[in-house]
Design an enzyme around this catalytic site. Structure first.
Site: not given
Ligand code: ZN
Length: 173
Positions: A46, A51, A94-95, A136-137, A140
């Site tokens: 995701g 991000q 998380c990226l 989660h997304e 963000h």
């Molecule tokens: Zn994340």
């Protein structure tokens, strides 16, 4: 399509709130394609637009983890309209916080209203990994990170570690 650099903790951009998307045009389609390519390259399941430094309410998600049969989904202006009472625990990463994982408890099932790339209203009922990933997304988009669900001590340790890493990287010119 191009792969974009991913914004990392402790960059304050990650704490920004994303604005709703109002225009559905070629630029938006291109952004979705870039986000999808960036997500697969990372690799991740995701990615939120913030991000890659774009404070707009768009997510790309693919929880299939199937290299040969990729099924990316785009969610624009997503809104959680229903949460289950039942909770679920997943180990999340998380990226924007590479190689750090921790267990987070969230509602096991959710209903999300969103727009697709053509601006059409859609609804998804998600459970399992998809429910966790979407929550989660969507966090963000509100400047919330999964480490915010951890104890203060754990969170401070992670932030300290990534602040140190950012300084080390900044010294390499
Ligand atoms: Zn994340």
């Amino acid at each position: 399509m191009s792969i974009k650099p991913i914004v990392l903790l402790p960059d304050s951009v990650l704490r920004e709130k994303s604005a709703p998307i109002e225009r559905f045009d070629d630029d938006l389609t291109r952004l979705a394609a870039d986000m999808t390519e960036t997500m697969y390259d990372a690799p991740g399941i995701g990615l939120a637009a913030i991000q890659i430094g774009i404070p707009r309410q768009m997510l790309v998600v693919d929880v299939s983890k199937d290299e040969d049969n990729k099924t990316p989904q785009v969610f624009i202006n997503p809104e959680i309209v229903k949460n289950s009472d039942e909770m679920n625990v997943y180990e999340e990463g998380c990226l924007s916080i590479p190689e750090y994982y921790a267990e987070v408890e969230r509602p096991a099932a959710i209903t999300v209203n969103y727009l697709d790339l053509s601006g059409k209203a859609q609804t998804i009922e998600a459970d399992g990994l998809m429910a966790t990933c979407l929550q989660h997304e969507i966090d963000h988009l509100n400047g919330v990170l999964f480490i915010d669900y951890l104890s203060k001590l754990k969170r401070q340790m992670v932030i300290k570690k990534f602040t140190k890493l950012a300084k080390q990287n900044a010294a390499v010119l």
